[in-house]
Write an enzyme that holds these catalytic residues in place. Structure first.
Site, PDB file in Angstrom:
ATOM      1  N   ARG A  47       0.817  -1.224   0.000  1.00  0.00           N
ATOM      2  CA  ARG A  47       0.000   0.000   0.000  1.00  0.00           C
ATOM      3  C   ARG A  47       0.845   1.267   0.000  1.00  0.00           C
ATOM      4  NH1 ARG A  47      -5.281  -0.931   3.753  1.00  0.00           N
ATOM      5  NH2 ARG A  47      -6.179  -2.597   2.513  1.00  0.00           N
ATOM      6  N   ASP A 157     -15.571   9.895   8.250  1.00  0.00           N
ATOM      7  CA  ASP A 157     -14.477   8.953   7.999  1.00  0.00           C
ATOM      8  C   ASP A 157     -13.164   9.704   8.199  1.00  0.00           C
ATOM      9  OD1 ASP A 157     -14.587   6.013   6.406  1.00  0.00           O
ATOM     10  OD2 ASP A 157     -12.623   6.987   6.404  1.00  0.00           O
TER      11      ASP A 157
HETATM   12  C1  LIG Z   1     -14.293  -1.289   5.741  1.00  0.00           C
HETATM   13  S1  LIG Z   1     -14.852   0.379   5.730  1.00  0.00           S
HETATM   14  C2  LIG Z   1     -16.518   0.181   6.253  1.00  0.00           C
HETATM   15  C3  LIG Z   1     -17.453   1.090   5.499  1.00  0.00           C
HETATM   16  C4  LIG Z   1     -18.932   0.962   5.857  1.00  0.00           C
HETATM   17  N1  LIG Z   1     -19.172   1.285   7.241  1.00  0.00           N
HETATM   18  C5  LIG Z   1     -19.448  -0.417   5.538  1.00  0.00           C
HETATM   19  O1  LIG Z   1     -19.732  -1.197   6.463  1.00  0.00           O
HETATM   20  O2  LIG Z   1     -19.576  -0.740   4.362  1.00  0.00           O
HETATM   21  C6  LIG Z   1     -14.048   1.018   7.214  1.00  0.00           C
HETATM   22  C7  LIG Z   1     -13.899   2.549   7.201  1.00  0.00           C
HETATM   23  O3  LIG Z   1     -13.455   2.977   8.494  1.00  0.00           O
HETATM   24  C8  LIG Z   1     -12.552   4.046   8.333  1.00  0.00           C
HETATM   25  N2  LIG Z   1     -11.674   4.160   9.517  1.00  0.00           N
HETATM   26  C9  LIG Z   1     -10.723   3.299   9.943  1.00  0.00           C
HETATM   27  N3  LIG Z   1     -10.118   3.765  11.035  1.00  0.00           N
HETATM   28  C10 LIG Z   1     -10.698   4.959  11.319  1.00  0.00           C
HETATM   29  C11 LIG Z   1     -10.512   5.928  12.346  1.00  0.00           C
HETATM   30  N4  LIG Z   1      -9.586   5.777  13.304  1.00  0.00           N
HETATM   31  N5  LIG Z   1     -11.304   7.026  12.332  1.00  0.00           N
HETATM   32  C12 LIG Z   1     -12.252   7.194  11.375  1.00  0.00           C
HETATM   33  N6  LIG Z   1     -12.477   6.321  10.369  1.00  0.00           N
HETATM   34  C13 LIG Z   1     -11.704   5.204  10.355  1.00  0.00           C
HETATM   35  C14 LIG Z   1     -11.781   3.688   7.069  1.00  0.00           C
HETATM   36  O4  LIG Z   1     -11.201   4.828   6.468  1.00  0.00           O
HETATM   37  C15 LIG Z   1     -12.858   3.021   6.208  1.00  0.00           C
HETATM   38  O5  LIG Z   1     -13.410   3.899   5.266  1.00  0.00           O
END
Ligand SMILES: C[S@@+](CC[C@H](N)C(=O)[O-])C[C@H]1O[C@@H](n2cnc3c(N)ncnc32)[C@H](O)[C@@H]1O
Length: 288
Positions: A47, A157
């Protein structure tokens, strides 16, 4: 090649590189809460390749120093977070939750609010917007059936790339497959340019969703509203238990008593000390 690694044998280079990955992994866990066991190091390596190319750096050590020590670090930090987060999502992902919201959760909340009722939902960890717009479609449908119902959605996010995509609200045709046909007709607009195989969410639906950058690791969330429901799905899976406890505890502060919290179906809050009781698979209600 990086100056001081020129004379290193490949074993020494490998050792240095593993050490740098470990430092970056610890930094990710500290700043984003995301677990970074050694097994994830190859993924992290791949990545970060694009960042190394963009900055014209030739080793992971050089990148680590750039990120953690250079005066440009603040600017790079957002790109680093964008590179290391996993943003997989879909419209109507784990769709039973949306049926439950429409058929059980919203009707159960409705009477206590008085009329007209403005429901507030937080899509926490919204990625590129599919989940937030799914919620907007479901809430809009609920409103059409009920009348005297309004709603607003906060979607947050950490990753700025996905937030830009979410705000633009333009999706490849192939992504909209899970959206039921009648909802596609109502809430999606085809691109006027026939060479583009994309759709856009209607302005009316877009106006209901507000996207903001928020890091779950922040001590206080700058969110004033109290929500009827919070969707926090497929995010906690990347966190260790103490981080899950701390983050969900903070989310609960913005959830009204009796409000609903949804997590991903492969996640669990079992054993955490939270003001929640399970009501159906991966859905909880706030007890106090
Ligand atoms: C796998 S996606 C899930 C998206 C959606 N909630 C779903 O279930 O389809 C996880 C998201 O969490 C966000 N994320 C991860 N760590 C985070 C943090 N510390 N603060 C805010 N967002 C975070 C990532 O950027 C990502 O877009």
């Amino acid at each position: 090649m990086h100056e001081d690694t020129t004379y290193l044998d490949s074993h020494e280079e490998l050792r240095l590189s593993v050490r740098s990955f470990r430092v970056l992994g610890e930094f990710i866990t500290e700043r984003l809460g995301i677990k970074m066991p050694e097994s994830k190091l190859p993924m992290l390596r791949s990545r970060l390749q694009r960042r190394l190319r963009a900055l014209n750096l030739d080793s992971i050590e050089a990148y680590k120093d750039y990120l953690l020590k250079s005066p440009h670090a603040q600017q790079e930090l957002a790109d680093f977070f964008n590179a290391v987060t996993t943003n997989k999502t879909d419209f109507f992902r784990e769709s039973k939750h949306f049926d439950f919201l429409q058929q059980q959760a919203l009707p159960s909340l409705d009477p206590s609010q008085g009329y007209p009722w403005k429901a507030k939902v937080w899509c926490a960890g919204c990625s590129s917007g599919e989940e937030a717009y799914t919620l907007a479609m479901v809430l809009s449908e609920f409103g059409h059936q009920r009348g005297r119902f309004d709603f607003g959605i906060l979607a947050t996010d950490i990753c700025t790339t996905v937030l830009d995509h979410a705000r633009a609200a333009i999706y490849e045709q192939s992504r909209i497959e899970p959206i039921p046909e009648p909802l596609r007709k109502k809430y999606l607009l085809r691109s006027r340019d026939p060479s583009k195989n994309t759709v856009r969410i209607t302005p009316e639906l877009r106006s209901r969703v507000h996207f903001h950058r928020l890091n779950f690791m922040d001590e206080h969330y700058p969110v004033a509203d109290t929500f009827d429901a919070i969707f926090f799905r497929n995010v906690a899976i990347y966190f260790d238990r103490p981080t899950q406890q701390a983050v969900v505890e903070k989310l609960c502060r913005n959830l009204r008593p009796g409000g609903y919290l949804f997590i991903g179906h492969s996640e669990s809050l079992l054993g955490l000390d939270l003001p929640l009781r399970m009501v159906t698979s991966a859905a909880y209600r706030k007890t106090r």
